[in-house]
Design a protein around this motif. Sequence first.
Motif, PDB file in Angstrom:
ATOM      1  N   SER A  53       0.846  -1.194   0.000  1.00 45.61           N
ATOM      2  CA  SER A  53       0.000   0.000   0.000  1.00 45.61           C
ATOM      3  C   SER A  53       0.879   1.240   0.000  1.00 45.61           C
ATOM      4  CB  SER A  53      -0.894   0.001   1.250  1.00 45.61           C
ATOM      5  OG  SER A  53      -0.102   0.075   2.414  1.00 45.61           O
ATOM      6  N   VAL A  54       0.273   2.346  -0.387  1.00 46.35           N
ATOM      7  CA  VAL A  54       1.010   3.610  -0.417  1.00 46.35           C
ATOM      8  C   VAL A  54       1.486   3.985   0.985  1.00 46.35           C
ATOM      9  CG1 VAL A  54       0.736   6.089  -0.767  1.00 46.35           C
ATOM     10  CG2 VAL A  54      -0.033   4.502  -2.516  1.00 46.35           C
ATOM     11  N   VAL A  55       0.618   3.795   1.979  1.00 45.11           N
ATOM     12  CA  VAL A  55       1.035   4.212   3.328  1.00 45.11           C
ATOM     13  C   VAL A  55       2.177   3.347   3.856  1.00 45.11           C
ATOM     14  CG1 VAL A  55      -1.105   5.343   4.046  1.00 45.11           C
ATOM     15  CG2 VAL A  55      -0.841   2.894   4.418  1.00 45.11           C
ATOM     16  N   ASN A  65       9.719   4.532   4.024  1.00 43.47           N
ATOM     17  CA  ASN A  65      10.637   5.614   3.669  1.00 43.47           C
ATOM     18  C   ASN A  65      10.821   6.621   4.801  1.00 43.47           C
ATOM     19  OD1 ASN A  65      10.970   4.509   1.165  1.00 43.47           O
ATOM     20  ND2 ASN A  65       9.464   5.808   0.159  1.00 43.47           N
ATOM     21  N   GLY A  66      10.159   6.363   5.920  1.00 41.08           N
ATOM     22  CA  GLY A  66      10.299   7.254   7.068  1.00 41.08           C
ATOM     23  C   GLY A  66       9.537   8.554   6.927  1.00 41.08           C
ATOM     24  N   GLN A  67       8.598   8.608   5.962  1.00 33.44           N
ATOM     25  CA  GLN A  67       7.867   9.856   5.747  1.00 33.44           C
ATOM     26  C   GLN A  67       6.689  10.006   6.701  1.00 33.44           C
ATOM     27  OE1 GLN A  67       8.125   8.816   1.360  1.00 33.44           O
ATOM     28  NE2 GLN A  67       7.748  11.005   1.231  1.00 33.44           N
ATOM     29  N   ILE A  68       6.143   8.893   7.168  1.00 35.79           N
ATOM     30  CA  ILE A  68       5.096   8.931   8.189  1.00 35.79           C
ATOM     31  C   ILE A  68       5.351   7.802   9.176  1.00 35.79           C
ATOM     32  CG2 ILE A  68       3.335   9.928   6.660  1.00 35.79           C
ATOM     33  CD1 ILE A  68       2.085   7.142   6.441  1.00 35.79           C
ATOM     34  N   THR A  69       4.721   7.897  10.339  1.00 38.20           N
ATOM     35  CA  THR A  69       4.877   6.825  11.329  1.00 38.20           C
ATOM     36  C   THR A  69       3.778   5.788  11.115  1.00 38.20           C
ATOM     37  OG1 THR A  69       3.399   7.880  12.917  1.00 38.20           O
ATOM     38  CG2 THR A  69       5.734   8.513  12.991  1.00 38.20           C
ATOM     39  N   ALA A  70       3.962   4.636  11.742  1.00 41.70           N
ATOM     40  CA  ALA A  70       2.948   3.580  11.633  1.00 41.70           C
ATOM     41  C   ALA A  70       1.620   4.079  12.201  1.00 41.70           C
ATOM     42  CB  ALA A  70       3.423   2.336  12.373  1.00 41.70           C
ATOM     43  N   ALA A  71       1.688   4.897  13.263  1.00 39.37           N
ATOM     44  CA  ALA A  71       0.456   5.425  13.863  1.00 39.37           C
ATOM     45  C   ALA A  71      -0.244   6.382  12.886  1.00 39.37           C
ATOM     46  CB  ALA A  71       0.783   6.152  15.169  1.00 39.37           C
ATOM     47  N   GLU A  72       0.549   7.199  12.192  1.00 40.25           N
ATOM     48  CA  GLU A  72      -0.045   8.128  11.211  1.00 40.25           C
ATOM     49  C   GLU A  72      -0.668   7.363  10.042  1.00 40.25           C
ATOM     50  OE1 GLU A  72       2.874  12.025  11.842  1.00 40.25           O
ATOM     51  OE2 GLU A  72       3.464  10.419  10.490  1.00 40.25           O
ATOM     52  N   LEU A 114     -10.867  -5.857   9.554  1.00 42.77           N
ATOM     53  CA  LEU A 114     -10.599  -6.214  10.953  1.00 42.77           C
ATOM     54  C   LEU A 114      -9.599  -5.239  11.574  1.00 42.77           C
ATOM     55  CD1 LEU A 114     -10.858  -8.080  13.421  1.00 42.77           C
ATOM     56  CD2 LEU A 114      -8.883  -9.340  12.538  1.00 42.77           C
ATOM     57  N   PHE A 115      -8.401  -5.160  10.986  1.00 42.57           N
ATOM     58  CA  PHE A 115      -7.355  -4.414  11.699  1.00 42.57           C
ATOM     59  C   PHE A 115      -7.530  -2.896  11.623  1.00 42.57           C
ATOM     60  CE2 PHE A 115      -5.405  -5.772   7.632  1.00 42.57           C
ATOM     61  CZ  PHE A 115      -5.094  -4.543   7.068  1.00 42.57           C
ATOM     62  N   ASN A 116      -8.409  -2.408  10.728  1.00 41.30           N
ATOM     63  CA  ASN A 116      -8.705  -0.971  10.738  1.00 41.30           C
ATOM     64  C   ASN A 116      -9.691  -0.607  11.846  1.00 41.30           C
ATOM     65  OD1 ASN A 116      -6.997  -0.230   8.681  1.00 41.30           O
ATOM     66  ND2 ASN A 116      -8.552  -0.375   7.082  1.00 41.30           N
ATOM     67  N   GLU A 117     -10.368  -1.610  12.400  1.00 43.68           N
ATOM     68  CA  GLU A 117     -11.369  -1.339  13.445  1.00 43.68           C
ATOM     69  C   GLU A 117     -10.943  -1.833  14.830  1.00 43.68           C
ATOM     70  OE1 GLU A 117     -13.524   0.616  12.678  1.00 43.68           O
ATOM     71  OE2 GLU A 117     -14.507   0.200  10.763  1.00 43.68           O
ATOM     72  N   VAL A 118     -10.055  -2.823  14.860  1.00 47.23           N
ATOM     73  CA  VAL A 118      -9.682  -3.429  16.146  1.00 47.23           C
ATOM     74  C   VAL A 118      -8.166  -3.341  16.316  1.00 47.23           C
ATOM     75  CG1 VAL A 118      -9.866  -5.498  17.581  1.00 47.23           C
ATOM     76  CG2 VAL A 118     -11.595  -5.065  15.816  1.00 47.23           C
ATOM     77  N   ALA A 119      -7.741  -2.806  17.451  1.00 41.94           N
ATOM     78  CA  ALA A 119      -6.297  -2.648  17.710  1.00 41.94           C
ATOM     79  C   ALA A 119      -5.630  -4.012  17.815  1.00 41.94           C
ATOM     80  CB  ALA A 119      -6.084  -1.855  18.998  1.00 41.94           C
ATOM     81  N   GLU A 120      -4.360  -4.054  17.446  1.00 41.78           N
ATOM     82  CA  GLU A 120      -3.657  -5.345  17.449  1.00 41.78           C
ATOM     83  C   GLU A 120      -3.601  -5.960  18.838  1.00 41.78           C
ATOM     84  OE1 GLU A 120       0.093  -5.392  15.431  1.00 41.78           O
ATOM     85  OE2 GLU A 120      -0.807  -4.848  13.508  1.00 41.78           O
TER      86      GLU A 120
END
Length: 439
Positions: free
Chosen positions: A134-136, A142-149, A191-197
């Motif tokens: 995916s783009v994100v 590439n260090g342009q955004i964090t995993a949280a972002e 699933l993972f967009n709605e429920v935290a790991e």
Amino acid sequence: MTIRFNPGSSTHVGQVRSSNQDTILTHDDLYAVADGMGGHNGGEVASQLAIESMRESYGVPTTDALVEAIQSANEAVMAKADDDPSLRGMGTTMVALAAVVADGEERIAVVNVGDSRCYLLEDDRLRQITKDHSVVQTLVDNGQITAAEAETHPQRNILTRALGIDTRVMADSWELLPFLGDRYLLCSDGLFNEVAEAEIASVLQARTDPNDAADELVRLANEGGGRDNISVVVVDVIDDGGRRDAADAAASRVAAHTTGVRRAVANGTDPPPPGSQVDTTASGSEGGGGDEEPIARRGPSFRTIAFVCALVAIALTVAGSVIFATRNSYYVGIDSEQVVIFQGQPGGFLGIEPSVKERTSIAADEVPAAYRDEIDQGEEFSSLDDARSYVERLQEDAAAEDSGPVRTIDPAPPPTDSTDPSGDDPPGDDTTADTALPQ
Ligand code: MG
């Protein structure tokens, strides 16, 4: 095979969508989740076709056969879209797991295209095996955004790889050693967009029955909003052939990691150590040609050389300007009854035709009236980001007529470093020159 699995599964349309475009597979020792996308019925058709093709074409239990089954699924989706214009542009993700034999031992193979995921719960620790295309994910790498972002990024629905987009698809694959008590989770992004790991992990730890665990995860995703279809397959390893009791039980689980034509092999390390990659492409013979004899010829005069150089310099300057102007021009228009982002200028520029940069799942007849004239003429932008923002506004306005997130697919995978030694960071097709990154 001495490996035995006990699977459980659950799939649900969610709280917003009107149809379930996910398809799951639990068949003998083969498990998969496909998350379809595309206007009209395209998403449903793509994921169902891909799963059917996968089940029918997968035979010999090897990782290569599993990767080839993905390729067959890709061809099946493309052929259907060619036959039926209303299905053009449909695509699907695919994550699959199977018991295989490799190097004389039984292993678990995992293959992935897109952003459906495979996780492994080992000794109460949840580990993501696959990596999203995916783009994100590229922006995170590439260090342009964090995993949280990345979790809330507006472009999180844009994929860089999917089945049904190109005649060849790059699949990432892993081989893992099976251990009694391991629990694998295959799931769609609903699933993972709605429920935290952390919550996913605690459900997988608490619910011993795999069907019970799958149902509970789907219930939590719906409780979290259910903004997308939700699919979950839980696969428990209930027989590992005595491996856990063997002396090598502490050895690495990741036995091998394969991507495309490049194969990384790790022996007893996890992830594969630097330098463990084996390039299976044909080795070059640079500096060869020793049999060629130099040819003596009369050289052109200095004046001729200067004149030719001046002409070449002018031609290169003009060509460079044209290429620069074309590469930094984007417009949103229609191709094959779909809204797409073109790179280039409407109608072409000095002989350079525009090319499709990104394809969206918005059908031409779904374009709101306010946008129709602009789209018909080709709404121009000086950056890909601006074009994407325009598509997002269009999607939001079109959402009134439909519901749920609309996904887009970038037809070109991003370039990746094929020499990256990390086992968690699969190398990609280094022959690809295009990029999915915002310009
Ligand atoms: Mg989805």
